[in-house]
Design an enzyme around this catalytic site. Structure first.
Site, PDB file in Angstrom:
ATOM      1  N   ARG A  71       0.827  -1.215   0.000  1.00  0.00           N
ATOM      2  CA  ARG A  71       0.000   0.000   0.000  1.00  0.00           C
ATOM      3  C   ARG A  71       0.857   1.259   0.000  1.00  0.00           C
ATOM      4  O   ARG A  71       2.015   1.228   0.380  1.00  0.00           O
ATOM      5  CB  ARG A  71      -0.837   0.064   1.277  1.00  0.00           C
ATOM      6  CG  ARG A  71      -1.570  -1.191   1.582  1.00  0.00           C
ATOM      7  CD  ARG A  71      -2.167  -1.056   2.968  1.00  0.00           C
ATOM      8  NE  ARG A  71      -2.543  -2.376   3.461  1.00  0.00           N
ATOM      9  CZ  ARG A  71      -3.004  -2.608   4.682  1.00  0.00           C
ATOM     10  NH1 ARG A  71      -3.114  -1.611   5.550  1.00  0.00           N
ATOM     11  NH2 ARG A  71      -3.328  -3.809   5.046  1.00  0.00           N
TER      12      ARG A  71
ATOM     13  N   ARG B 271       9.143   7.822   6.556  1.00  0.00           N
ATOM     14  CA  ARG B 271       8.783   9.170   7.020  1.00  0.00           C
ATOM     15  C   ARG B 271       9.333   9.454   8.417  1.00  0.00           C
ATOM     16  O   ARG B 271       9.660  10.607   8.741  1.00  0.00           O
ATOM     17  CB  ARG B 271       7.268   9.347   6.972  1.00  0.00           C
ATOM     18  CG  ARG B 271       6.751   9.426   5.521  1.00  0.00           C
ATOM     19  CD  ARG B 271       5.247   9.241   5.403  1.00  0.00           C
ATOM     20  NE  ARG B 271       4.522  10.209   6.193  1.00  0.00           N
ATOM     21  CZ  ARG B 271       3.211  10.141   6.428  1.00  0.00           C
ATOM     22  NH1 ARG B 271       2.495   9.139   5.920  1.00  0.00           N
ATOM     23  NH2 ARG B 271       2.621  11.062   7.146  1.00  0.00           N
TER      24      ARG B 271
ATOM     25  N   ASP C 124       0.128   5.391   1.510  1.00  0.00           N
ATOM     26  CA  ASP C 124      -0.844   6.183   2.262  1.00  0.00           C
ATOM     27  C   ASP C 124      -1.419   7.330   1.426  1.00  0.00           C
ATOM     28  O   ASP C 124      -0.898   7.652   0.367  1.00  0.00           O
ATOM     29  CB  ASP C 124      -0.173   6.772   3.507  1.00  0.00           C
ATOM     30  CG  ASP C 124      -0.097   5.744   4.632  1.00  0.00           C
ATOM     31  OD1 ASP C 124      -0.853   4.754   4.592  1.00  0.00           O
ATOM     32  OD2 ASP C 124       0.729   5.939   5.550  1.00  0.00           O
TER      33      ASP C 124
ATOM     34  N   TYR D 210      12.403   3.820  -1.979  1.00  0.00           N
ATOM     35  CA  TYR D 210      11.577   5.003  -1.732  1.00  0.00           C
ATOM     36  C   TYR D 210      12.439   6.249  -1.852  1.00  0.00           C
ATOM     37  O   TYR D 210      13.631   6.214  -1.533  1.00  0.00           O
ATOM     38  CB  TYR D 210      11.003   4.982  -0.308  1.00  0.00           C
ATOM     39  CG  TYR D 210       9.832   4.073  -0.120  1.00  0.00           C
ATOM     40  CD1 TYR D 210       8.535   4.507  -0.384  1.00  0.00           C
ATOM     41  CD2 TYR D 210      10.003   2.777   0.361  1.00  0.00           C
ATOM     42  CE1 TYR D 210       7.446   3.670  -0.195  1.00  0.00           C
ATOM     43  CE2 TYR D 210       8.914   1.932   0.553  1.00  0.00           C
ATOM     44  CZ  TYR D 210       7.643   2.385   0.269  1.00  0.00           C
ATOM     45  OH  TYR D 210       6.563   1.560   0.462  1.00  0.00           O
TER      46      TYR D 210
END
Lengths: 250, 250
Positions: B50, B198, B52, B110
């Site tokens: 997934r 994050r 967000d 990422y």
């Protein structure tokens, strides 16, 4: 005291510049911020002109009057603190009491961005117009040259515009440049009719695809018929780039 | 037949990747397009994982099964014609029937973009995280090095994550580079905990501001305590950049 502000905005989420009932516009958002600074007292702002829904600006201007005695350097900070982050105040300066953000404009510069790659870019969709096919940059550059000078631009004015006055405008600069997968159109003139830049770009793109020769642009200007020109390209490629004033003011 | 798709998306207007009741998600939007291609028959897609709400992707992957015999080159065109322009299918390829877009992932990359200028950019607000102050790039680069290798990353996992399993992950690459007013973090690892990137970036930024020395990162890893790490930086700076598989599949 009268202040002149220079602002940038991402027009994506606004119903254009000008205040409209029940719509969030650039003007209403800025007037809201000024009202807070003035403790609930309404303050009207006067811009260099409107921009349509989804059109962007990197150098829009407006003036407003105030009796507040805030140091000049604090105005920018106060406004940016209250504005949403798709509007940025870049500059605030004090101007003469008779300066006018619209009437004193000597010229405006607009840019129009075309994303010219086979596949669109999901991150760019609100910031340019995607044209898939190959474009003849030299033919488009040649077409730009026909725009320069004083012309009656009736052929490049939206039919619904309802402008009663003269449709004669002077274009000082018109160019078209290739920049890494993008084509950047730049136009500077003493004024622009409603949708004029978007119709000019739509017409020049038809020259770019080879549908018409560059010379066709001159014939379209001379025709003064909107029907002769190309389609109006979408708003999200358009940027109000700079508003020019006499150097005393700006 | 099983197909693997590589997609980009601007996550700004989506409530994340995964289907949720009454919300527009990346998954529901793609399944809707596939349903149209399958003349109303539902098709489920299985992604690498997934993302967000407001998180972007330039290399997300998913697989789906179909009995339709559409030539491979037409799948991409058909999907892109039906998808909104904030989702782009970049590649469609046929894979083995037992290929799995999630289970077969060997690594993920990422990126996290920080916009590091005094003034924010109204056109960039949905695509990075604005940090005004000066950041020590060398200290942040040094901090990145402590991440490389196999560690228990409990300190960098959202408290609400509720992951019961091991929090040991291996980071193969972690870097931080300055690029014209932006700072680009890149992380490649065999897996990432919920909000891990994050929280890592939020922690490294506290090293960048000089609040902590670079060595503090190692101590935070060792603590395994979420409270020791920095804040979770906002979603709009995060991009799922690439999903890696064994070369046979991809």
């Amino acid at each position: 005291m009268r202040y002149l502000c220079v602002i940038s905005y991402d027009g994506t989420n606004y119903a254009g510049y000008q205040v409209q009932p029940n719509k969030v516009t650039i003007q209403s958002t800025i007037e809201q911020a000024l009202k807070m600074i003035h403790k609930g007292k309404s303050v009207l702002i006067t811009a260099s002109g409107r921009t349509d829904a989804r059109v962007h600006a990197v150098g829009q201007t407006f003036h407003f009057d105030t009796t507040l005695t805030i140091p000049i350097e604090n105005w920018k900070r106060a406004l940016n603190a209250l504005l949403p982050d798709d509007i940025l105040v870049k500059e605030v300066k004090q101007v003469a009491d008779d300066f006018h953000a619209r009437y004193d404009v000597t010229a405006k510069t607009y840019r129009y961005l075309v994303f010219n790659q086979r596949e669109h870019d999901p991150f760019q969709r609100n910031y340019n117009y995607h044209v898939r096919g190959k474009l003849d940059i030299e033919a488009m550059q040649k077409a730009c040259e026909y725009l320069i000078g004083e012309h009656d631009f009736s052929a490049f004015c939206a039919a619904k515009a309802g402008v009663k006055g003269s449709k004669v405008r002077e274009i000082y600069h018109a160019s078209c440049e290739k920049e890494e997968g993008k084509i950047v159109f730049t136009f500077t003139g003493n004024g622009f009719l409603y949708n004029m830049v978007r119709i000019i770009v739509g017409t020049i793109l038809e020259i770019g695809t080879g549908r018409y020769p560059a010379e066709k642009l001159k014939r379209i200007i001379d025709s003064k018929q909107r029907a002769e020109a190309g389609k109006t390209v979408p708003p999200q490629g358009l940027y109000l780039s700079k508003v020019h004033y006499q150097s005393d003011f700006h």
